[in-house]
Motif scaffolding. Sequence first.
Motif, PDB file in Angstrom:
ATOM      1  N   PHE A  56      -8.057  33.121 -35.712  1.00 23.62           N
ATOM      2  CA  PHE A  56      -7.662  33.810 -34.479  1.00 23.62           C
ATOM      3  C   PHE A  56      -8.685  33.551 -33.387  1.00 23.62           C
ATOM      4  O   PHE A  56      -9.897  33.562 -33.631  1.00 23.62           O
ATOM      5  N   ALA A  57      -8.207  33.301 -32.170  1.00 22.91           N
ATOM      6  CA  ALA A  57      -9.073  33.125 -31.005  1.00 22.91           C
ATOM      7  C   ALA A  57      -8.413  33.773 -29.801  1.00 22.91           C
ATOM      8  O   ALA A  57      -7.202  34.047 -29.817  1.00 22.91           O
ATOM      9  N   CYS A  58      -9.191  34.008 -28.767  1.00 22.46           N
ATOM     10  CA  CYS A  58      -8.680  34.633 -27.548  1.00 22.46           C
ATOM     11  C   CYS A  58      -9.078  33.808 -26.330  1.00 22.46           C
ATOM     12  O   CYS A  58     -10.240  33.405 -26.209  1.00 22.46           O
ATOM     13  N   PHE A  59      -8.115  33.560 -25.453  1.00 21.44           N
ATOM     14  CA  PHE A  59      -8.373  32.950 -24.150  1.00 21.44           C
ATOM     15  C   PHE A  59      -7.949  33.946 -23.076  1.00 21.44           C
ATOM     16  O   PHE A  59      -6.979  34.688 -23.252  1.00 21.44           O
ATOM     17  N   ASP A  60      -8.662  33.920 -21.957  1.00 23.00           N
ATOM     18  CA  ASP A  60      -8.337  34.810 -20.847  1.00 23.00           C
ATOM     19  C   ASP A  60      -8.355  33.995 -19.562  1.00 23.00           C
ATOM     20  O   ASP A  60      -9.340  33.306 -19.277  1.00 23.00           O
ATOM     21  N   LEU A  61      -7.274  34.038 -18.796  1.00 24.21           N
ATOM     22  CA  LEU A  61      -7.191  33.296 -17.540  1.00 24.21           C
ATOM     23  C   LEU A  61      -7.909  34.070 -16.435  1.00 24.21           C
ATOM     24  O   LEU A  61      -7.667  35.263 -16.241  1.00 24.21           O
ATOM     25  N   GLU A  62      -8.790  33.385 -15.715  1.00 23.57           N
ATOM     26  CA  GLU A  62      -9.518  34.016 -14.614  1.00 23.57           C
ATOM     27  C   GLU A  62      -8.680  33.937 -13.329  1.00 23.57           C
ATOM     28  O   GLU A  62      -8.045  32.928 -13.051  1.00 23.57           O
ATOM     29  N   ASN A  63      -8.709  35.011 -12.554  1.00 23.00           N
ATOM     30  CA  ASN A  63      -8.016  35.050 -11.250  1.00 23.00           C
ATOM     31  C   ASN A  63      -6.556  34.614 -11.372  1.00 23.00           C
ATOM     32  O   ASN A  63      -6.051  33.836 -10.568  1.00 23.00           O
ATOM     33  N   PHE A  64      -5.892  35.138 -12.387  1.00 27.85           N
ATOM     34  CA  PHE A  64      -4.523  34.727 -12.706  1.00 27.85           C
ATOM     35  C   PHE A  64      -3.578  34.970 -11.530  1.00 27.85           C
ATOM     36  O   PHE A  64      -2.817  34.089 -11.123  1.00 27.85           O
ATOM     37  N   TYR A  65      -3.618  36.176 -10.958  1.00 26.88           N
ATOM     38  CA  TYR A  65      -2.754  36.486  -9.826  1.00 26.88           C
ATOM     39  C   TYR A  65      -3.174  35.737  -8.562  1.00 26.88           C
ATOM     40  O   TYR A  65      -2.341  35.268  -7.790  1.00 26.88           O
ATOM     41  N   LEU A  66      -4.488  35.655  -8.349  1.00 25.32           N
ATOM     42  CA  LEU A  66      -5.010  35.200  -7.063  1.00 25.32           C
ATOM     43  C   LEU A  66      -4.795  33.706  -6.831  1.00 25.32           C
ATOM     44  O   LEU A  66      -4.853  33.248  -5.685  1.00 25.32           O
ATOM     45  N   ASP A  67      -4.551  32.937  -7.877  1.00 24.21           N
ATOM     46  CA  ASP A  67      -4.377  31.485  -7.735  1.00 24.21           C
ATOM     47  C   ASP A  67      -2.917  31.069  -7.618  1.00 24.21           C
ATOM     48  O   ASP A  67      -2.601  29.887  -7.694  1.00 24.21           O
ATOM     49  N   THR A  68      -2.024  32.033  -7.449  1.00 23.94           N
ATOM     50  CA  THR A  68      -0.597  31.731  -7.387  1.00 23.94           C
ATOM     51  C   THR A  68      -0.100  31.832  -5.947  1.00 23.94           C
ATOM     52  O   THR A  68      -0.286  32.861  -5.284  1.00 23.94           O
ATOM     53  N   HIS A  69       0.533  30.781  -5.459  1.00 28.26           N
ATOM     54  CA  HIS A  69       1.070  30.788  -4.099  1.00 28.26           C
ATOM     55  C   HIS A  69       2.325  31.656  -4.023  1.00 28.26           C
ATOM     56  O   HIS A  69       3.154  31.677  -4.951  1.00 28.26           O
ATOM     57  N   MET A  70       2.471  32.367  -2.926  1.00 28.06           N
ATOM     58  CA  MET A  70       3.620  33.248  -2.711  1.00 28.06           C
ATOM     59  C   MET A  70       4.820  32.434  -2.222  1.00 28.06           C
ATOM     60  O   MET A  70       4.662  31.436  -1.509  1.00 28.06           O
ATOM     61  N   LYS A  71       6.020  32.877  -2.556  1.00 24.22           N
ATOM     62  CA  LYS A  71       7.228  32.270  -1.996  1.00 24.22           C
ATOM     63  C   LYS A  71       7.317  32.552  -0.500  1.00 24.22           C
ATOM     64  O   LYS A  71       7.623  31.683   0.302  1.00 24.22           O
ATOM     65  N   ASP A  72       7.072  33.796  -0.146  1.00 26.39           N
ATOM     66  CA  ASP A  72       7.085  34.230   1.254  1.00 26.39           C
ATOM     67  C   ASP A  72       5.818  35.042   1.499  1.00 26.39           C
ATOM     68  O   ASP A  72       5.413  35.843   0.642  1.00 26.39           O
ATOM     69  N   PRO A  73       5.182  34.871   2.661  1.00 25.21           N
ATOM     70  CA  PRO A  73       3.952  35.631   2.928  1.00 25.21           C
ATOM     71  C   PRO A  73       4.231  37.110   3.139  1.00 25.21           C
ATOM     72  O   PRO A  73       5.337  37.504   3.504  1.00 25.21           O
TER      73      PRO A  73
END
Length: 400
Positions: A56-73
């Motif tokens: 078993f191992a664990c990975f965690d994504l950093e800044n998961f939300y912040l690196d995603t571009h929005m469809k509309d601002p």
Amino acid sequence: SVVCEVRPGRADPNRTRVTVSGSRIERPYDVSTPTGSLELVKLVINSVLSRKNATFACFDLENFYLDTHMKDPEYVRVKLADLPQEFIDEYDLNKFVRHEWVYFEIVRGAYGLLQSGRLANDLLRKRLEKAGYFEAATTPGLWKHKWQPIQFCLIVDDFGIEYVGEQHANHLKEVLTEHYDISEDWKGKKIASMDLAWNYAAKHEERTCRISIKEYIANMLLRFGHKKPTKPQLSPHKHREIVYGAAEQFTPEEDSTPELDEPGKKHIQEIVGALLYYGRAVDNKLLVALSAIGAHQASPTERTNDTISQLLDYCATFPNDGILYRSSDMLVAAHSDAGFHNESKGRSRAGAHVFLWEDAPMPKWNGAVLTISQIIKFVMTSASEAELGAMFITAQALAS
């Protein structure tokens, strides 16, 4: 709003985040996101123990939300007086001030926006599927690969990974690091706020994993100012007195003690909220008391306060409780039970442990993956009817 917290185990444990109040924003599409459940994490842990040579191992994504571009601002305004001077100087915000407010355009995901989680999950899903991974059709949050011996539970941006052969986990790592910064825990010590203590014994049948949440109870008792009792409290709730020789069982007397004031009510609700996840995750013995208190937390009384005090005394007596899992044949089993007329207004209680074991005349013990403790909605007319009701509730949980 600005949220500051300490997150041990992170590269930078002192975290400050700006959140957006998304309660007034409406989206013309579904913003809900499928994610793994607590029970799924426990099933994966059992699978690791029961699968030969699995790790078993664990990975965690950093800044998961912040690196995603929005469809509309989206657009937000912040009062200049609420911004630190250092922030104002660094970004030269004075030239953007209008009537004491600074207006921002949001073009990437942000904490608090309703659509941030959905957009980030959709993008991650596309990247995983392109690399040969797929989500199980009937189990949200459980992902597998088309041919590699690897599967993982995905809870927002946390990966709990079961693999046989490190090269297969490295494949997943390469897929993720192509797009994200990740933190890696190859010993699999923490997932969903739970601390995992693995024992990969040489004999497969002796493999175990103990789950707990270290320091949680100590920090909670400090928060609510509750001291350790002078005498150990061995039960999380008060049991009904046994009346020997009684021909029939009567319902408990109604609570006639005075109601608590608003601060007292809030105190009860905060404690129940603080202990509910802990009880579901690692200490299922708390669930009966939490269920009973939760049924009265809208209008708690002095008796409710006494019940809370006993529960906290129990937690202080056993501050580092947990659940121990072992290897098995991964056969799902359950023990169900019912308490007849042991709740107010003539109601009964259903309880059950759902766990994994082997098809043997004398199976060994194993920790519960799911614990059911709830008041049966309808009034039962007999103990046997209550038992059947509990069995039905348990069967529903097994089938879902």
